[in-house]
Motif scaffolding. Structure first.
Motif, mmCIF file in Angstrom:
data_model
loop_
_atom_site.group_PDB
_atom_site.id
_atom_site.type_symbol
_atom_site.label_atom_id
_atom_site.label_comp_id
_atom_site.label_asym_id
_atom_site.label_seq_id
_atom_site.Cartn_x
_atom_site.Cartn_y
_atom_site.Cartn_z
ATOM 1 N N THR A 79 -44.165 -21.631 65.638
ATOM 2 C CA THR A 79 -45.532 -21.944 66.087
ATOM 3 C C THR A 79 -45.437 -23.193 66.928
ATOM 4 N N ILE A 80 -45.983 -23.157 68.124
ATOM 5 C CA ILE A 80 -45.835 -24.301 69.023
ATOM 6 C C ILE A 80 -47.171 -25.031 69.156
ATOM 7 N N MET A 81 -47.062 -26.357 69.199
ATOM 8 C CA MET A 81 -48.222 -27.215 69.432
ATOM 9 C C MET A 81 -48.282 -27.691 70.873
ATOM 10 N N GLY A 82 -47.199 -27.454 71.600
ATOM 11 C CA GLY A 82 -47.153 -27.865 72.990
ATOM 12 C C GLY A 82 -45.915 -27.314 73.644
ATOM 13 N N PHE A 83 -45.781 -27.555 74.930
ATOM 14 C CA PHE A 83 -44.590 -27.113 75.650
ATOM 15 C C PHE A 83 -44.427 -27.985 76.887
ATOM 16 N N GLY A 84 -43.255 -27.833 77.493
ATOM 17 C CA GLY A 84 -42.961 -28.568 78.713
ATOM 18 C C GLY A 84 -42.284 -27.669 79.725
ATOM 19 N N LEU A 85 -42.511 -27.942 81.004
ATOM 20 C CA LEU A 85 -41.863 -27.214 82.088
ATOM 21 C C LEU A 85 -40.739 -28.071 82.637
ATOM 22 N N PHE A 86 -39.568 -27.434 82.833
ATOM 23 C CA PHE A 86 -38.393 -28.138 83.319
ATOM 24 C C PHE A 86 -37.960 -27.552 84.649
ATOM 25 N N LEU A 87 -37.599 -28.430 85.572
ATOM 26 C CA LEU A 87 -37.089 -27.995 86.866
ATOM 27 C C LEU A 87 -35.657 -27.503 86.725
ATOM 28 N N ALA A 88 -35.156 -26.931 87.805
ATOM 29 C CA ALA A 88 -33.804 -26.385 87.778
ATOM 30 C C ALA A 88 -32.761 -27.455 87.495
ATOM 31 N N ASP A 89 -33.039 -28.710 87.859
ATOM 32 C CA ASP A 89 -32.080 -29.786 87.611
ATOM 33 C C ASP A 89 -32.293 -30.448 86.252
ATOM 34 N N GLY A 90 -33.155 -29.902 85.402
ATOM 35 C CA GLY A 90 -33.376 -30.439 84.072
ATOM 36 C C GLY A 90 -34.482 -31.466 83.983
ATOM 37 N N THR A 91 -35.144 -31.785 85.093
ATOM 38 C CA THR A 91 -36.230 -32.778 85.081
ATOM 39 C C THR A 91 -37.450 -32.226 84.344
ATOM 40 N N LEU A 92 -38.014 -33.043 83.437
ATOM 41 C CA LEU A 92 -39.257 -32.658 82.768
ATOM 42 C C LEU A 92 -40.391 -32.770 83.789
ATOM 43 N N PHE A 93 -40.924 -31.646 84.164
ATOM 44 C CA PHE A 93 -41.910 -31.578 85.245
ATOM 45 C C PHE A 93 -43.338 -31.864 84.746
ATOM 46 N N ALA A 94 -43.744 -31.194 83.696
ATOM 47 C CA ALA A 94 -45.113 -31.342 83.175
ATOM 48 C C ALA A 94 -45.129 -30.910 81.722
ATOM 49 N N VAL A 95 -46.160 -31.378 80.979
ATOM 50 C CA VAL A 95 -46.279 -31.044 79.566
ATOM 51 C C VAL A 95 -47.712 -30.650 79.239
#
Length: 350
Positions: A79-95
């Motif tokens: 069960t997730i309370m949140g998530f994050g998007l990661f770019l191809a180079d591993g950078t955390l883009f948005a949450v």
């Protein structure tokens, strides 16, 4: 399908600002967390991340909205309370984080994560994904995709622009409109019938009434037919006799009334004429007196009055009309007085 609001990290903002239409920012992975956390733009890692899965596809559906699809085909339970998007180079883009669970997965099922993600600015055109062929965005007028079926209440409300209408709900909605229109037409027809009946009743009432002349007015009849009311004109004989009480005297019967209201004048009406005037009766002689207007037929009578100017005069002979001289044009008067006398006259005739 829910639309989730993501917040960019400083690193993600820098990446998307540096991107262009020919060199977009590529979102490659989706990180999951069961931990509730506070957002900070300086985040470089997803707090409590327990799993990361590849992004299968995505597509921009509006200037600030992008659609993302990812799969978890494992037997994991979460069960997730949140998530994050990661770019191809591993950078955390948005949450994305919140106080309520975003999604849950059981062990026997695989998870299809399909999100409509709203950014705080128009970044969607600068973001790219993998294979966009298998994207499942919400259907819009411009973007083909998946959509929910509207309930009957939503169809009746007519304000939802995202859900689809089925033949069943459409039929019920149209039937309700047809029933409303039919009832309105029926009510209108009843109203027309009632008005027509009221007019017919009023017409019958009038047909049962009549008008009958009285006094100087004659004629009349039932109001269901045309009729005339008449006022009769008195004849010349009736005017002369003065016995008719159901006719009226008109100007035509009186004839034209002509007059001269002066010292020597006349008045003529209904064939009758009165002449009047003054003249100076000559001393010891005859004076011819012409009328200011001659009589049409005859002068019936003429009378005069005169006095001597001196009351001590031994003679007291007032002027007199010579009756045999009376004619339509005038008359003659004789005075035996030694002095001329001012004299008045009145003559009548036709």
């Amino acid at each position: 399908m829910a639309t989730l609001v993501l917040k960019l990290t400083d690193a993600g903002l820098a990446a998307v600002q540096a991107a262009s239409g020919s060199d977009p920012t590529v979102i490659a992975q989706l990180g999951l967390t069961a931990t509730q956390f506070d957002y900070a733009p300086t985040l470089t890692a997803l707090p409590g991340e327990f799993k990361r899965i590849d992004v299968a596809s995505g597509i921009a559906t509006a200037p600030n909205i992008t659609h993302l699809t990812a799969y978890d085909t494992s037997a994991d339970v979460w069960t997730i309370m949140g998530f994050g998007l990661f770019l191809a180079d591993g950078t955390l883009f948005a949450v994305h984080t919140g106080s309520e669970p975003v999604m849950s997965k059981v062990g026997l099922a695989f998870a299809l994560l399909a999100f409509d993600i709203a950014f705080e600015a128009d970044f969607a055109a600068s973001i790219s994904y993998g294979n966009a062929v298998f994207a499942y965005p919400a259907a819009t007028e411009a973007i083909p995709g998946i959509s929910e079926i509207a309930t009957q209440d939503e169809v009746d409300a007519g304000v939802d622009g995202r859900r689809l209408v089925t033949p069943k709900t459409l039929r019920q909605r149209l039937q309700a409109l047809v029933d409303t229109i039919s009832q309105a037409i029926s009510n209108f027809g009843l109203s027309l019938n009632e008005e027509a009946q009221a007019r017919a009743d009023a017409d019958n009432t009038l047909r049962n009434r009549s008008i009958t002349g009285g006094g100087l007015v004659s004629g009349g009849g039932n109001l269901g037919a045309d009729f005339s009311l008449t006022v009769s004109e008195a004849s010349a004989e009736q005017i002369v006799e003065g016995t008719s009480d159901d006719t009226v005297v008109t100007p035509r019967r009186l004839g034209p009334i002509t007059m001269l209201l002066e010292e020597n004048g006349f008045i003529r009406f209904f064939g009758f004429q009165i002449n009047w005037g003054r003249f100076m009766a000559s001393a010891n002689g005859t004076t011819v007196v012409p009328f200011v207007r001659s009589f049409n037929t005859a002068c019936f009578s003429a009378v005069i009055s005169g006095t001597t100017p001196d009351s001590n005069d031994s003679q007291d002979n007032a002027p007199e009309v010579i009756a045999s001289s009376i004619n339509p044009n005038g008359f003659s008067a004789f005075s035996a007085d030694d002095s001329a006398n001012p004299t008045c006259y009145i003559a009548v005739g036709s």
